[in-house]
Scaffold this active site. Structure first.
Site, short mmCIF file in Angstrom:
data_model
loop_
_atom_site.label_atom_id
_atom_site.label_comp_id
_atom_site.label_asym_id
_atom_site.label_seq_id
_atom_site.Cartn_x
_atom_site.Cartn_y
_atom_site.Cartn_z
N HIS A 274 -20.63 69.64 -4.63
CA HIS A 274 -20.97 68.95 -5.89
C HIS A 274 -20.64 69.85 -7.08
O HIS A 274 -19.96 69.44 -8.03
CB HIS A 274 -22.46 68.59 -5.87
CG HIS A 274 -22.99 67.97 -7.12
ND1 HIS A 274 -23.33 66.64 -7.22
CD2 HIS A 274 -23.25 68.49 -8.35
CE1 HIS A 274 -23.76 66.37 -8.43
NE2 HIS A 274 -23.73 67.48 -9.14
N GLU A 275 -21.10 71.10 -7.02
CA GLU A 275 -20.88 72.02 -8.16
C GLU A 275 -19.40 72.30 -8.37
O GLU A 275 -18.90 72.29 -9.50
CB GLU A 275 -21.66 73.33 -7.96
CG GLU A 275 -23.17 73.19 -7.93
CD GLU A 275 -23.74 72.37 -9.07
OE1 GLU A 275 -23.14 72.35 -10.16
OE2 GLU A 275 -24.77 71.71 -8.87
N HIS B 168 -17.53 69.57 -10.07
CA HIS B 168 -17.67 69.58 -11.54
C HIS B 168 -16.51 70.35 -12.17
O HIS B 168 -16.02 70.00 -13.25
CB HIS B 168 -19.00 70.20 -11.97
CG HIS B 168 -20.16 69.25 -11.94
ND1 HIS B 168 -20.12 68.00 -12.53
CD2 HIS B 168 -21.39 69.35 -11.37
CE1 HIS B 168 -21.29 67.38 -12.35
NE2 HIS B 168 -22.07 68.18 -11.64
N TYR C 251 -20.13 64.56 -20.51
CA TYR C 251 -21.36 64.61 -19.73
C TYR C 251 -22.48 63.85 -20.43
O TYR C 251 -23.53 64.39 -20.77
CB TYR C 251 -21.74 66.07 -19.51
CG TYR C 251 -22.57 66.31 -18.26
CD1 TYR C 251 -22.06 66.04 -17.01
CD2 TYR C 251 -23.86 66.78 -18.36
CE1 TYR C 251 -22.81 66.23 -15.87
CE2 TYR C 251 -24.63 67.00 -17.23
CZ TYR C 251 -24.10 66.71 -15.98
OH TYR C 251 -24.85 66.92 -14.86
N GLU D 45 -21.08 62.83 -12.65
CA GLU D 45 -22.06 63.16 -11.60
C GLU D 45 -21.70 62.51 -10.27
O GLU D 45 -21.81 63.11 -9.22
CB GLU D 45 -23.46 62.69 -12.04
CG GLU D 45 -24.25 63.74 -12.77
CD GLU D 45 -24.40 64.99 -11.94
OE1 GLU D 45 -24.87 64.90 -10.80
OE2 GLU D 45 -24.05 66.08 -12.42
N ASP E 246 -32.03 63.20 -19.66
CA ASP E 246 -30.95 63.52 -18.73
C ASP E 246 -29.57 63.10 -19.27
O ASP E 246 -28.76 62.51 -18.56
CB ASP E 246 -31.25 62.84 -17.37
CG ASP E 246 -30.27 63.22 -16.28
OD1 ASP E 246 -29.68 64.31 -16.35
OD2 ASP E 246 -30.10 62.40 -15.36
N HIS F 120 -27.83 61.73 -14.01
CA HIS F 120 -28.22 61.88 -12.60
C HIS F 120 -28.94 60.64 -12.08
O HIS F 120 -29.32 60.57 -10.92
CB HIS F 120 -29.12 63.09 -12.39
CG HIS F 120 -28.46 64.40 -12.66
ND1 HIS F 120 -28.40 64.96 -13.91
CD2 HIS F 120 -27.80 65.25 -11.83
CE1 HIS F 120 -27.76 66.10 -13.85
NE2 HIS F 120 -27.37 66.31 -12.61
#
Lengths: 354, 98
Positions: free
Chosen positions: A174-175, A178, A189, A198, A271, A276
């Site tokens: 996931h990271e 990005h 974002y 996301e 958020d 998310h």
């Protein structure tokens, strides 16, 4: 960094140490320049990445172009502080350290590199062999992991609610995704583009896990962050791509807030406009499309989404744009009347986007 | 003084909230909170503290009402001023203990 005043940026003058181009310029030159320009731009890119490590060992710098398929992983330890990147504890090819976070970050970033290279012939995050730097043990009892624009960062978790953030390979995937998104579609974002950003990270994070476990779409659990929540929490994971909103329901954490379709889309400000939260909608669309197609999800659905991310989506793209784009790509790849195109269409219809 | 605190975002995407009213706090905690609000120069902070957004970082929103003063500050984790951090930590600790 000291700059050499005599050195002026020029395409005829190769001086990678002191002349560092803005990354977007270097990338353009690598894509479009002639061979000398390409070499020079690649050297600039390498140099700027090397300097990120903040080791003032000029002699140790390596300006050779990274060989495609060769990963360059480095793991750093922040020692529960917040200075990045921290102390270097494991480099490419070094043996395991015995620190579980260090070794999970090393193995997970390796699996992620291999996934993008083997499946999509992508050479690292930027497609030019960028180094994969990770910092573990960031801050005290830090309940988070993030991508800071140039590296991954993982917290230990508080131990009460969250375990260490390297525990699940899809978090690492996931990271790193990005980073891929940053270099490709550049989805802002915030709001729907942010939720797509996301979702792309969840989609490829999950695909990396599925490939590591050799699972088909039917066999996969489609969970994000399985194992991250401690035994004290009522929940199996942080998100469910298959059934958004059902991953946890706990007296301390509350209930998984993800909507499964557009009728429950979150419109508040928290958020960054629910990046998310609303990612549940495109996440489920991907799951539905991949399941209808069957087989390994990265082979067809993954390919469609990857082309959308790297070629078609733009920084402000919303859900509708993503839906129409992935339907179009499915038609181009598999035919106008193909089952694959219908699967993508059905998926976005089910979640109420088209 | 009333404080409303929210932390959202992060990889987990959890929304953590808490509200504190000094009318129901022990005197020592009220004093502590007032000190944190003052040293953060809270009412002098901009309503939005801009930052280049970093994926999966926390986002904070804190509102304080004190007499005729009323102010809300929204800030991303990567750009929290050092002077504000102790107040955010204090609120987060309150939220954890319920």
């Amino acid at each position: 960094m000291a700059r050499n005043k005599r050195c002026k940026p020029s395409l005829n003058h190769i001086c990678p140490i002191c002349c560092i181009l803005p990354p977007h310029m270097s990338d353009q030159i690598v894509l479009n320049g002639d061979s000398t320009q390409k070499e020079w731009a690649l050297q600039s890119i390498r140099a700027s990445e090397q300097f990120r490590e903040r080791r003032a060992i000029v002699g140790a710098l390596n300006f050779n172009v990274a060989i495609a398929g060769e990963k360059r992983r480095t793991i750093f330890d922040a020692g529960t502080g917040t200075d990045l990147p921290g102390k270097r504890v494991r480099g490419e090819g070094d043996p395991p350290t015995g620190d579980v976070m260090v070794d999970e970050a090393y193995d997970g970033s390796g699996a992620t590199y291999d996934f993008f290279y083997d499946i999509f012939e992508r050479n690292s995050i930027d497609s030019f062999g960028m180094r994969l730097d990770s910092t573990v043990h960031f801050d005290q009892k830090y309940d988070n992991a993030f991508w800071n624009g140039s590296q991954m960062v993982y917290g230990d978790g508080d131990g009460e609610l969250f375990n260490r953030f390297t525990i699940s390979i899809d978090i690492i995937g996931h990271e790193l995704t990005h980073g891929v998104t940053q270099h490709e579609a550049g989805l802002v974002y915030k709001g729907q583009p942010g939720a797509l950003n996301e979702s792309m990270s969840d989609v490829f994070g999950s695909l990396i896990k599925q490939r590591t476990l050799n699972q088909t779409a039917e066999e996969a659990d489609w969970l994000i962050g399985a194992g991250l929540l401690t035994d004290k929490v009522d929940g199996t994971a942080l998100r469910s791509m298959k059934a958004p909103g059902t991953a946890y329901d706990d007296k301390v954490l509350g209930k998984d807030p993800q909507p499964a379709d557009m009728s429950k889309i979150y419109t508040g400000k928290a958020d960054n406009g629910g990046v998310h939260i609303n990612s549940g909608i495109p996440n489920r669309a991907f799951y539905l499309a991949a399941s209808e197609m069957g087989g390994y999800a990265w082979e067809k659905a993954g390919k469609i989404w990857y082309i959308a991310l790297t070629d078609r989506l733009r920084s402000q793209s919303n859900f509708k744009r993503a839906a129409n784009t992935t339907v179009t790509i499915a038609g181009e790849l598999y035919g106008r009347d193909s089952d694959e195109k219908k699967a993508v269409q059905n998926a976005w219809k089910t979640v109420g986007v088209i | 003084m009333r404080v409303t605190f929210e932390r959202s975002g992060g990889f987990a995407g959890l929304i953590v909230t808490t509200s504190v009213d000094t009318a129901t706090l022990p005197a020592t905690e009220t004093e502590q909170l007032q000190h944190l609000v003052q040293s953060a120069n809270f009412f002098g902070l901009p309503a939005e503290i801009p930052a280049a957004p970093q994926p999966d970082r926390f986002q904070y929103e804190i509102t304080i009402e004190d007499g005729n003063q009323h102010h809300t500050v929204r800030v991303g984790e990567a750009s929290v001023p050092e002077s504000l951090r102790p107040l955010l930590n204090w609120c987060m600790e309150k939220a954890r203990r319920g």
